[in-house]
Design a protein around this motif. Sequence first.
Motif, PDB file in Angstrom:
ATOM      1  N   ALA A  16      72.168 -47.108  75.143  1.00 55.90           N
ATOM      2  CA  ALA A  16      71.899 -45.855  75.852  1.00 55.90           C
ATOM      3  C   ALA A  16      71.955 -46.051  77.354  1.00 55.90           C
ATOM      4  N   ALA A  17      71.392 -47.148  77.859  1.00 60.58           N
ATOM      5  CA  ALA A  17      71.427 -47.424  79.299  1.00 60.58           C
ATOM      6  C   ALA A  17      72.851 -47.637  79.788  1.00 60.58           C
ATOM      7  N   GLN A  18      73.664 -48.345  79.012  1.00 60.85           N
ATOM      8  CA  GLN A  18      75.055 -48.564  79.403  1.00 60.85           C
ATOM      9  C   GLN A  18      75.842 -47.264  79.382  1.00 60.85           C
ATOM     10  N   THR A  19      75.603 -46.427  78.373  1.00 60.63           N
ATOM     11  CA  THR A  19      76.321 -45.153  78.278  1.00 60.63           C
ATOM     12  C   THR A  19      75.975 -44.224  79.442  1.00 60.63           C
ATOM     13  N   ALA A  20      74.720 -44.194  79.820  1.00 59.71           N
ATOM     14  CA  ALA A  20      74.279 -43.317  80.915  1.00 59.71           C
ATOM     15  C   ALA A  20      74.503 -43.928  82.283  1.00 59.71           C
ATOM     16  N   GLY A  21      74.922 -45.199  82.357  1.00 60.78           N
ATOM     17  CA  GLY A  21      75.132 -45.855  83.642  1.00 60.78           C
ATOM     18  C   GLY A  21      73.852 -46.182  84.363  1.00 60.78           C
ATOM     19  N   LEU A  22      72.810 -46.529  83.624  1.00 61.33           N
ATOM     20  CA  LEU A  22      71.511 -46.852  84.197  1.00 61.33           C
ATOM     21  C   LEU A  22      71.355 -48.367  84.297  1.00 61.33           C
ATOM     22  N   CYS A  23      70.987 -48.826  85.455  1.00 61.71           N
ATOM     23  CA  CYS A  23      70.824 -50.269  85.678  1.00 61.71           C
ATOM     24  C   CYS A  23      69.841 -50.465  86.821  1.00 61.71           C
ATOM     25  N   PRO A  24      68.903 -51.412  86.669  1.00 62.90           N
ATOM     26  CA  PRO A  24      68.672 -52.266  85.503  1.00 62.90           C
ATOM     27  C   PRO A  24      67.855 -51.535  84.440  1.00 62.90           C
ATOM     28  N   PRO A  45      70.646 -45.970  95.701  1.00 63.78           N
ATOM     29  CA  PRO A  45      71.672 -46.794  96.358  1.00 63.78           C
ATOM     30  C   PRO A  45      72.144 -47.955  95.499  1.00 63.78           C
ATOM     31  N   ALA A  46      71.254 -48.562  94.741  1.00 64.42           N
ATOM     32  CA  ALA A  46      71.624 -49.708  93.900  1.00 64.42           C
ATOM     33  C   ALA A  46      71.561 -49.343  92.426  1.00 64.42           C
ATOM     34  N   GLY A  47      71.655 -48.056  92.095  1.00 64.21           N
ATOM     35  CA  GLY A  47      71.576 -47.626  90.713  1.00 64.21           C
ATOM     36  C   GLY A  47      70.213 -47.066  90.380  1.00 64.21           C
ATOM     37  N   ILE A  48      70.109 -46.498  89.186  1.00 61.47           N
ATOM     38  CA  ILE A  48      68.855 -45.909  88.698  1.00 61.47           C
ATOM     39  C   ILE A  48      68.325 -46.784  87.569  1.00 61.47           C
ATOM     40  N   ALA A  49      67.124 -47.283  87.752  1.00 64.02           N
ATOM     41  CA  ALA A  49      66.507 -48.132  86.731  1.00 64.02           C
ATOM     42  C   ALA A  49      65.947 -47.275  85.607  1.00 64.02           C
ATOM     43  N   ASP A  86      61.092 -32.146  96.077  1.00 60.52           N
ATOM     44  CA  ASP A  86      60.329 -33.375  96.321  1.00 60.52           C
ATOM     45  C   ASP A  86      61.127 -34.611  95.906  1.00 60.52           C
ATOM     46  N   ILE A  87      61.867 -34.505  94.809  1.00 56.90           N
ATOM     47  CA  ILE A  87      62.668 -35.648  94.350  1.00 56.90           C
ATOM     48  C   ILE A  87      63.823 -35.920  95.305  1.00 56.90           C
ATOM     49  N   ASN A  88      64.416 -34.873  95.860  1.00 57.42           N
ATOM     50  CA  ASN A  88      65.561 -35.056  96.756  1.00 57.42           C
ATOM     51  C   ASN A  88      65.195 -35.793  98.041  1.00 57.42           C
ATOM     52  N   LYS A  89      63.926 -35.809  98.391  1.00 56.63           N
ATOM     53  CA  LYS A  89      63.492 -36.534  99.581  1.00 56.63           C
ATOM     54  C   LYS A  89      63.456 -38.049  99.355  1.00 56.63           C
ATOM     55  N   ALA A  90      63.442 -38.477  98.084  1.00 59.35           N
ATOM     56  CA  ALA A  90      63.325 -39.905  97.770  1.00 59.35           C
ATOM     57  C   ALA A  90      64.657 -40.603  98.011  1.00 59.35           C
ATOM     58  N   VAL A  91      64.590 -41.837  98.493  1.00 66.39           N
ATOM     59  CA  VAL A  91      65.792 -42.645  98.705  1.00 66.39           C
ATOM     60  C   VAL A  91      66.308 -43.187  97.387  1.00 66.39           C
ATOM     61  N   SER A  92      65.411 -43.584  96.513  1.00 67.57           N
ATOM     62  CA  SER A  92      65.802 -44.157  95.225  1.00 67.57           C
ATOM     63  C   SER A  92      64.778 -43.739  94.179  1.00 67.57           C
ATOM     64  N   VAL A  93      65.245 -43.514  92.948  1.00 66.26           N
ATOM     65  CA  VAL A  93      64.375 -43.098  91.861  1.00 66.26           C
ATOM     66  C   VAL A  93      64.635 -43.966  90.642  1.00 66.26           C
TER      67      VAL A  93
END
Length: 776
Positions: A350-358, A334-338, A263-270
């Motif tokens: 933690a967000a910077q280490t994991a590459g999560l933005c915003p 496509p524009a990162g994971i918030a 179900d998650i793989n069907k999503a464009v962005s998460v």
Amino acid sequence: MYMNMYENMCYFNNIQQYIYWSYRLSLLVRAGTIHRYIDMYRFQVPRYTYRYVWWCITINPDPIPFPKLYTPRLPEVHVSCLKMAAEGEDSKVELVPPGLTFKSDVWEHFGFPVTTQNGVRTPDKTKTVCKLCNTTNMRTHIKRHHPLLAARNTAFTSTSSTNTNSVVIKQEVKATQGTITGMFMCQSKNKFPKTSANATTINGLIARFLIADMRPLSLIDSKEFSNLIQYLEPRYVLPCRRYFADRVIPEMYENMRINVANDINKAVSVSITTDSWTSRACQSYMTVTVHFTDENWKIKNYTLTTRMLSMSHTGENIGNALRDVINEWKLKGPAGIAMVSDNAANMNIAAQTAGLCPRVKCFAHTINLASQKGLKAMAKLLARIRRIVTFFHKSTTATAVLKTKQIALDIPQHRLITDVATRWNSSYEMISRFLEQQPAILSALISPEVKRNVKDIVTLSDTDVNEAEKAMQVLKPLKTATTIMCDEHYPTVSMIFPLQSQILESMTAKASDCKLVRDVKEAVRQDLNNRYKSTEELDFLMLASVLDPRFRSLPRVENDKKLQIYDALERQACLFADIQVKTESDFGTVDTHHAGGPVSEEVTTPIPSLPTLPQLPELGDTDDSVVGTSTAVDNHTLEENGLSAPKKVCRSDSANSKGAMEDLFGDVYILSSDPAGTVKPKSKLDIIAEEIQVYKEEQSAPISQNPMLWWSQNAIKYPELSKLARAVLSIPGTSVPSERVFSCAGDIVTATRSCLDPEMVDKLIFLKMNTQKLNK
């Protein structure tokens, strides 16, 4: 062979009665009936009896002297069968079957004997005789000597054979209708195999019951639970607790994990939320939830993992754990994971280490911090209310008197609420409930049975009650905002900026406010005004509000800032369209790249405006001059637009085969305004710019309308902009989904289950939180 038979005879040296009746049986060898009796009662005659009997028949057919040996009496069932076989031919009795009036099943095996007197055959109905062994004690005989007949009511089939002839004798016993109890007793003997479909289904149902109701696995070992299952399904064998823990629950976890991942793989962005908590066993856990919008514009969320963090809660350690979860579940955007979390400083790292933005700060946590500042301004009033509430909670007499006063004063019979220091809304609820029950509380405190036990309790004056009511009016918007932001199935990130602006405006002090109210407002405003100061964070919140059709006008934002937000909206939309953007201000220097790789399209040529189309000719005019007149275009206008004259559609002999619409309008409407092919078709960048321009001029949606419903109805109108809205509006505005897991985990990891393995805790929480969501 004789030696072997001698060894077989050793079994019978001490069996007096069997030797005697075997001796009698040997006399019947030539009668041809010995085989039938031996085979018919094979299930009742021991094995060694056959050996001796057949020895008597085949090896030594001559009569054998009866040995006078002593032996204990053998079971009656075996002796009676030997007697029956030996005496059957000599004492055969003629029987008459009973009539139709005899309904019992035993009459299938009994009849009335026939006596002959003076040549007259007369049935004697004063006694009955068994058709098999001439016994007269009917049902007792059936139960004692023929147990298989009594239990199963099946047919006996026996086969007798001689040297050259074979005779098959079949005697069928009519089946009768059994009772329900007997049916279950018969079925209970045939247990379900452990791997059968029925056993697997029941195992799954029991596991779902344990998970949904958060029951301990030790319930499986309960004797009463086992008796209940055995009564409901006698054929089912209840496995042990270890079988459920090692096999059933892990299999359910793996199956649900596959379904959630699909179900998650069907999503464009998460996007994700995360928070930490500590169990009763003093073990620290980190919970991660995922959020996205499906193809039907419905917001979904799942609990991904609840894993133990044994290391220090530094930003780097938390970031590494989050990165492992993202890689394990293959999350993408496509524009990162918030990421949404609380306001702790280590979550930025933690967000910077994991590459999560915003990274979005939980607005409910922000409101909680600001409200705690406001409650400190009314600490004395809050302490007096808390002391009164605590007194009623500790005194059973005071509680009983309060209930009596509530009935007398016609006040709702509600219990008083005690606040929790870490939850500001509990303090709000405590004050609100106190004000509701204030007349009954005051009446109970001055009653004789309660007054003598009251110590160190100061009741509230009219001024205190008035100030408390005004403070509640000040804090009410914060309470309402918290309730709205906790909805998981409704876009909330787009409401952060409007709510913050609205709360700040409501916290402006007025001249008519009392000192307590002014202090509360100032404390809340000062704390809330210092939140969301980062330019990057504030721009994202405004962008989310612009994508919400209810708040896209941004009434409290200056026009210059609005233009910047819409420019950012265009750039973000290009990310989802996989476009590189070059603006006029920094042409050739500023590029917006797709998160997954290089850009795929570049647009720098402006699109000229189309010329004015000619008027339609009248339908009655078919003359070429009319057509020529109708297709004449002002060349001066075309030259100003940098275009040549439009090309007319050539009419040929095949025009009759064209459709009616093409034949009618083919000479009038232009197929191409650029015959030389110098003008490029519209690019995605132009389409996005046009969509944003139309969206800006769109009328705002009602404040009560669901923005996801609005976008689902207008997705065709805004095909590119709707992709960005689908991704951004699914981001939650709070980390409440992760905090809700704490309540579930508290019911799973209880004081009596504090030794649960962390891996089992993760599986139980995963199954509990996602079962209902996946089945919707």
